[in-house]
Design a protein around this motif. Structure first.
Motif, short mmCIF file in Angstrom:
data_model
loop_
_atom_site.label_atom_id
_atom_site.label_comp_id
_atom_site.label_asym_id
_atom_site.label_seq_id
_atom_site.Cartn_x
_atom_site.Cartn_y
_atom_site.Cartn_z
N LEU A 7 0.79 -1.23 0.00
CA LEU A 7 0.00 0.00 0.00
C LEU A 7 0.83 1.28 0.00
CD1 LEU A 7 -2.72 -1.16 2.54
CD2 LEU A 7 -3.16 -0.44 0.20
N VAL A 8 1.78 1.37 0.91
CA VAL A 8 2.44 2.66 1.16
C VAL A 8 3.29 3.14 -0.01
CG1 VAL A 8 4.06 3.88 2.68
CG2 VAL A 8 2.30 2.39 3.66
N PRO A 9 4.08 2.28 -0.67
CA PRO A 9 4.96 2.83 -1.72
C PRO A 9 4.22 3.35 -2.96
CG PRO A 9 5.75 0.69 -0.95
CD PRO A 9 4.37 0.86 -0.41
N VAL A 10 3.05 2.79 -3.30
CA VAL A 10 2.41 3.12 -4.57
C VAL A 10 0.94 3.52 -4.42
CG1 VAL A 10 1.78 2.25 -6.86
CG2 VAL A 10 4.00 1.68 -5.88
N VAL A 11 0.15 2.68 -3.74
CA VAL A 11 -1.29 2.92 -3.68
C VAL A 11 -1.59 4.23 -2.97
CG1 VAL A 11 -3.51 2.00 -2.93
CG2 VAL A 11 -1.72 0.43 -3.74
N VAL A 12 -0.95 4.48 -1.84
CA VAL A 12 -1.20 5.71 -1.10
C VAL A 12 -0.80 6.94 -1.91
CG1 VAL A 12 -0.51 7.06 0.92
CG2 VAL A 12 -1.17 4.66 1.19
N LEU A 18 -4.80 11.81 -6.47
CA LEU A 18 -6.19 11.96 -6.88
C LEU A 18 -6.93 12.96 -5.98
CD1 LEU A 18 -6.91 8.22 -7.63
CD2 LEU A 18 -7.21 10.08 -9.27
N ARG A 19 -6.64 12.91 -4.69
CA ARG A 19 -7.27 13.86 -3.77
C ARG A 19 -6.83 15.29 -4.08
NH1 ARG A 19 -9.62 12.47 0.99
NH2 ARG A 19 -8.44 13.96 2.25
N ARG A 20 -5.53 15.47 -4.39
CA ARG A 20 -5.05 16.80 -4.75
C ARG A 20 -5.73 17.32 -6.03
NH1 ARG A 20 -0.07 14.56 -3.01
NH2 ARG A 20 0.52 14.10 -5.18
N ALA A 21 -6.09 16.38 -6.91
CA ALA A 21 -6.77 16.76 -8.15
C ALA A 21 -8.26 17.02 -7.94
CB ALA A 21 -6.58 15.68 -9.20
N ALA A 34 -5.33 0.19 8.67
CA ALA A 34 -6.24 1.33 8.55
C ALA A 34 -5.70 2.57 9.25
CB ALA A 34 -7.61 0.96 9.09
N GLU A 35 -5.16 2.40 10.45
CA GLU A 35 -4.69 3.56 11.20
C GLU A 35 -3.54 4.26 10.46
OE1 GLU A 35 -2.76 4.66 15.58
OE2 GLU A 35 -3.69 2.70 15.25
N GLU A 36 -2.59 3.49 9.96
CA GLU A 36 -1.46 4.11 9.26
C GLU A 36 -1.91 4.80 7.98
OE1 GLU A 36 3.03 3.20 7.57
OE2 GLU A 36 1.80 1.53 8.29
N ILE A 37 -2.79 4.16 7.21
CA ILE A 37 -3.26 4.76 5.97
C ILE A 37 -4.00 6.07 6.26
CG2 ILE A 37 -4.67 4.44 3.92
CD1 ILE A 37 -2.10 2.69 4.16
N SER A 38 -4.83 6.07 7.28
CA SER A 38 -5.55 7.29 7.66
C SER A 38 -4.57 8.38 8.08
CB SER A 38 -6.51 7.00 8.81
OG SER A 38 -7.52 6.10 8.42
N ARG A 39 -3.55 8.00 8.81
CA ARG A 39 -2.54 8.97 9.26
C ARG A 39 -1.79 9.59 8.08
NH1 ARG A 39 -0.36 5.84 12.61
NH2 ARG A 39 1.52 5.24 11.47
N LEU A 40 -1.66 8.84 7.00
CA LEU A 40 -0.99 9.35 5.80
C LEU A 40 -1.89 10.25 4.97
CD1 LEU A 40 0.94 6.11 4.76
CD2 LEU A 40 1.92 8.21 5.70
N GLY A 41 -3.16 10.35 5.35
CA GLY A 41 -4.03 11.32 4.71
C GLY A 41 -5.05 10.77 3.75
N VAL A 42 -5.30 9.45 3.79
CA VAL A 42 -6.28 8.85 2.88
C VAL A 42 -7.38 8.18 3.70
CG1 VAL A 42 -6.66 7.26 0.96
CG2 VAL A 42 -4.43 8.37 1.23
N ARG A 115 -7.61 -1.68 -8.37
CA ARG A 115 -7.10 -2.73 -7.49
C ARG A 115 -5.59 -2.83 -7.63
NH1 ARG A 115 -5.56 -7.72 -9.55
NH2 ARG A 115 -5.98 -8.06 -11.77
N GLU A 116 -4.95 -3.39 -6.60
CA GLU A 116 -3.53 -3.72 -6.75
C GLU A 116 -3.42 -5.16 -7.22
OE1 GLU A 116 -1.87 -5.92 -4.55
OE2 GLU A 116 -2.64 -5.60 -2.53
N THR A 117 -2.31 -5.49 -7.84
CA THR A 117 -2.16 -6.72 -8.59
C THR A 117 -2.59 -7.97 -7.84
OG1 THR A 117 -0.15 -5.65 -9.41
CG2 THR A 117 -0.54 -7.93 -10.09
N ASN A 118 -2.28 -8.06 -6.56
CA ASN A 118 -2.50 -9.28 -5.81
C ASN A 118 -3.94 -9.48 -5.37
OD1 ASN A 118 0.56 -10.03 -5.12
ND2 ASN A 118 0.29 -7.83 -4.88
#
Length: 389
Positions: A7-12, A18-21, A34-42, A115-118
């Motif tokens: 998640l972190v290197p590419v999906v986030v 997209l949010r900036r756009a 979930a907590e880390e992703i939310s903390r990163l701003g998504v 989706r991501e590949t996996n």
């Protein structure tokens, strides 16, 4: 999937672009991240049955019929048995992911699913909802290891009342974002919807440890790292890291060997050669730019980061699609592939010497780096996604 390295290197970064756009974006995944992703701003849509690898043991039925058990992890010594064979597609987990995503979509209504590949639950949900689908290709060669993927997908499609498909490439959707230039992809992996992008470097990595900064510049510099998951899977008696440190210590190099945790460094009882620094963690993407060679398990993110820095590799694959990645590194002349089965310090040292002494590997890695620099930044993927709606 609820795996940080997925998640972190590419999906986030794509979600943030997209949010900036001006778009509304959420990442649908399990609670483990979930907590880390939310903390990163998504924003996160938490899917209750989407489990991280360390959580799967709570539900033994998920592994029923796969021939795999968590006990294999505790017994795994790659230098004895070679790469670990793990299930790369799980029908029950995929069906549950799709079901949870369809439930979430009743109130959070997407216009497009990426989706991501996996992860194939997003593909099934997009089919049920009649939505356009795109793929962030974080593991390009992994589908080659599931030869009956079309049949597996068709069984799940039938359960959802969807018609059968002829090829698993149908799950690539209308658009696939490749994260390395086209030559990385074998011809049978390229689809009409493939576009190729460059993953920009992050700007928030921590500074280097002064012990690494102060290494003398009198010898080639080597980074040895086997990813964020391998250390937790190795059996206590595995000699992989001891052989790695021994090999590096025997060569005229300066090296950093990443052990995966502060606890592992503190508990280390193996060799401590003066030319090798033992680290719990390093800012890998940044450090690779200062390296002459990367000793890696050939996870796709690590391979991508090394090629982005123009660094040749010695690839010792440990699980999943890593043997395919290592073979591709070797086949494209970007380094050498060493089977972990039978690995010793002497075998590893010979492989490291071969790449250090062979200018063609360095030249090929530099040429591949130039191809990467010629690609549009991954943020341009936002424009391609807009065209799907």
């Amino acid at each position: 999937m609820p795996i940080r390295s997925h998640l972190v290197p590419v999906v986030v970064p794509v979600a943030l672009a997209l949010r900036r756009a001006g778009h509304e974006v959420a990442i649908a995944t399990g609670s483990a991240v979930a907590e880390e992703i939310s903390r990163l701003g998504v924003p996160v849509l938490v899917l209750p049955r989407a489990l991280a690898p360390e959580e799967v043991g709570r539900r033994p039925e998920l592994m029923a019929g796969t021939g795999f058990s968590p006990e294999q992890f505790r017994q795994w010594r790659p230098e004895v048995t070679g790469p670990l064979s793990v299930p790369l597609f799980n029908g029950l987990m995929t069906a549950e992911f799709a079901g949870d995503l369809l439930d979430a979509a009743k109130t959070w209504r997407p216009d497009v699913i990426v989706r991501e590949t996996n992860e194939y639950g997003g593909y099934l949900a997009a089919e049920v909802l009649g939505l356009p689908l795109a793929v962030l290709d974080i593991a390009p060669l992994i589908s080659r290891l599931v030869p009956d993927l079309t049949e597996r997908l068709n069984r799940l499609r039938e359960d959802l009342g969807l018609p059968a498909i002829e090829e698993a490439t149908h799950a690539s959707g209308l658009l696939t974002a490749g994260l390395l230039p086209e030559p990385w992809y074998p011809e049978d992996q390229r689809t009409p919807g493939h576009r190729y992008y460059r993953v920009p470097a992050t700007t928030d990595e921590q500074p280097l440890d002064p012990a690494i900064v102060d290494f003398p510049a009198d010898r080639p510099f080597v980074l040895a790292g086997f990813g964020s998951n391998a250390h937790s899977l190795l059996a206590t008696g595995s000699e992989l890291m001891r052989s790695t440190v021994d090999a590096l210590g025997s060569l005229p190099v300066r090296a950093v060997a990443v052990l995966g945790s502060e606890q592992a460094v503190a508990a280390w009882t193996g060799p401590r050669p003066a030319n090798v620094h033992l680290a719990s963690f390093v800012p890998q993407r940044s450090l690779l730019g200062a390296c002459d060679l990367f000793l890696t398990h050939a996870g796709f993110s690590g391979v991508r980061e090394a090629l982005s820095a123009g660094v040749p590799m010695v690839a010792v694959p440990l699980f999943a699609e890593q043997p395919e990645n290592a073979a591709r590194v070797h086949g494209l002349g970007l380094g050498v592939h060493i089977d972990p089965a039978g690995l010793t310090a002497d075998v590893l040292a010979a492989g490291l010497e071969r790449v250090l002494d062979e200018p063609s590997c360095r030249s090929a890695a530099r040429a591949f780096q130039r191809r990467i620099l010629g690609l549009p930044a991954l943020t341009a993927f936002t424009d391609a996604l807009e065209s799907l709606v």
